[in-house]
Design an enzyme around this catalytic site. Structure first.
Site, short mmCIF file in Angstrom:
data_model
loop_
_atom_site.label_atom_id
_atom_site.label_comp_id
_atom_site.label_asym_id
_atom_site.label_seq_id
_atom_site.Cartn_x
_atom_site.Cartn_y
_atom_site.Cartn_z
CD GLU A 91 95.63 -69.31 15.11
OE1 GLU A 91 96.76 -69.07 14.67
OE2 GLU A 91 94.60 -69.32 14.41
CD GLU A 117 90.51 -66.22 13.59
OE1 GLU A 117 91.20 -66.69 12.66
OE2 GLU A 117 90.96 -65.43 14.43
#
Ligand code: NAG
Ligand code: NAG
Ligand code: NAG
Ligand code: NAG
Ligand code: NAG
Length: 471
Positions: free
Chosen positions: A158, A260
């Site tokens: 990210e 995730e």
């Protein structure tokens, strides 16, 4: 009889090769038998990111008793992969990596850490892409490159997550992937996949397109992970947005998975997305995912509560997830012809990368020069180079309790035969507590049965060798 059980025990205890390295073939991971490998996995970072302290001399893969406890629990749950976020490249990981290897569990590893200097500053990447940073990531490669069950490295997590970062960071991610792959080519004995873990925001499609395009295999991602929490509670294929995900990424030329997932707005989590992720509509382009997360932390995503004395308590989420895993069609997910991914990487043209994207996004494929070519040539200097060792202990000193509070007797790891990865066993650990270490209640052919077959085979071979030895 005595000799046979002795030989068997010695062989099983000394076993050091349950899995072989995975490779990437088009949009799929494949194992050495040529089967498609789909990730059935978990995030594994007991203590959370804030628990990472290099001065402690510990990380999630440094304490064999803890790894034995968690590998035994994860084996029963049925997973084949863990993602570990923060490791200390200077501590010894041999026993933990060998324990996970022996039960057929791969490790996907982030090279970065939250500490200053160990990751890229998303709003000023140039200041953090320096020699110290390269030394950190090359040291992690050296510490883990020797383990066959290392699935791959995440070059970033990210790093792009807003408009400012999207306008400067993308070329840095491709540069870091190139730096890692060049280092692996020079200093490791095998190819190790290198990829990225993305935020589930409007940059998810351009980032995937940018990282998977073009002929420069060094800077291209080998896989793309998406951190996605969009299926919550009793959501459905339509209301979750999963149909949109499949449409967006269906042309992928690199393996795609959830790095995730597991929204916890509804608790306990029913995990209905497991049937979608491993079912026919999604398996054509997705390679599974990693549930967030193993241990219960303050953010309340845990499957297992870890007590301060090291005992572990399975939570209701564990039972629910295990129940969902037990319904995965293993033949479907192993079958390469279930995949419709493309083997051809699209050209890095703005029309392809930006398709439908209106915010600023940096599509430049002009890479930054590696700031530490001396380390690339001569090595990171990390002498802590990991290798598999014999796993001689199968039982953890820690106690494990089911979700209903019953202590599980004789919880221990069961070593798999060569080239076998762990699969769901059909067992409900919480209802089958006590008992004989978990094989009771099996509905499907699972790990325990596989082990039994290989054990018989091993004894047979030993006897034949003994016979020829006498002649
Ligand atoms: C793209 O990123 C590079 C590296 O951060 C930067 O030098 C360049 O100016 C950016 N291009 C645009 C159009 O912003
Ligand atoms: C996907 O690939 C097909 C065949 O190569 C092509 O016709 C189509 O335009 C692609 N779709 C997207 C969204 O890139
Ligand atoms: C597993 O067993 C526990 C405890 O008996 C029970 O609460 C749970 O519902 C069971 N899960 C499934 C999927 O059967
Ligand atoms: C794999 O999938 C194809 C197409 O769906 C099917 O024809 C074939 O029988 C499957 N093979 C196995 C071993 O399940
Ligand atoms: C690598 O190490 C050698 C021997 O120590 C040294 O001579 C050489 O300059 C180094 N290479 C680079 C690129 O720094």
């Amino acid at each position: 009889m005595k000799l046979q059980s002795f030989v068997l025990a010695a062989l099983l205890a000394g076993s050091a090769s349950a899995v072989r390295p995975l490779t990437v073939s088009g949009g799929n991971f494949v194992n050495s038998a040529g089967d498609r490998f789909v990730i059935v996995g978990l995030a594994y970072q007991p203590g959370g990111a804030s628990g990472y302290d290099p001065a402690s001399g510990k990380d999630p893969l440094s304490d064999p008793d803890i790894c034995l406890r968690d590998a035994a629990v994860m084996q029963r749950l049925g997973i084949n992969t863990v993602r570990v976020y923060n490791v200390n490249p200077d501590v010894n990981h041999d026993m933990c990596m060998s324990i996970f290897n022996s039960v057929g569990i791969y490790v996907a590893l982030d090279v970065n850490s939250p500490l200053a200097g160990d990751s890229i500053n998303r709003h000023d990447p140039g200041s953090s892409y320096n020699e110290g940073y390269i030394k950190r990531i090359y040291s992690v490669v050296d510490a883990f490159k020797g383990y066959p069950n290392l699935l791959g490295f995440f070059a970033g997590n990210e790093v792009v997550n807003d408009v400012p970062s999207a306008s400067v960071v993308p070329p840095y991610i491709r540069s870091i992937q190139r730096d890692l792959k060049n280092y692996i080519a020079k200093h490791a004995s095998r190819t190790i996949p290198v990829g990225y873990s993305a935020a589930d925001d409007p940059t998810r499609r351009p980032m995937w397109a940018y990282l998977s395009c073009g002929d420069d295999a060094d800077s291209r991602s080998d896989f793309y992970g998406l951190n996605s929490y969009q299926w919550c509670g009793d959501s459905t294929w339509e209301s979750s947005g999963y149909q949109g995900l499949v449409d967006t990424f269906k042309n992928t030329s690199i393996p795609l998975f959830f790095s995730e997932f597991g929204c916890n707005k509804i608790s306990p989590r029913p995990f209905g997305e497991i049937a979608a992720l491993y079912g026919e509509r999604m398996i054509s382009s997705w390679s599974g995912g990693l549930v967030y997360e193993y241990s219960q932390e303050t953010s309340n995503y845990g499957l297992v509560q870890i007590d301060s004395n090291g005992d572990a308590r399975l939570l209701k989420d564990f039972d629910n997830l295990q129940g969902q895993y037990n319904n995965i069609n293993l033949n479907l997910i192993k079958n390469k012809s279930s995949s419709t991914t493309s083997a051809n990487h699209p050209k890095c043209e703005d029309t392809f990368i930006l398709l439908g994207h209106s915010d600023t996004f940096n599509t430049s494929t002009t890479l930054l020069p590696n700031p530490a070519t001396d380390l690339l040539e001569n090595g990171s200097g990390n002498t802590n180079v990991g290798k598999l060792v014999s796993v001689t202990q199968t039982k953890t000193p820690h106690k494990v309790f089911t979700s209903t509070g019953v202590q599980i007797d004789g919880i221990e790891i069961k070593m798999l035969k060569d080239d076998e990865s762990n699969t769901p066993s059909g067992e409900n650990t919480s209802s089958a507590a006590g008992g004989s270490g978990g094989s009771s209640g099996n509905k499907k052919k699972g790990a325990a049965e596989g082990l039994r077959v290989s054990a018989v085979l091993v004894v047979g071979v030993t006897v034949v060798v003994g016979f020829w030895g006498l002649v």
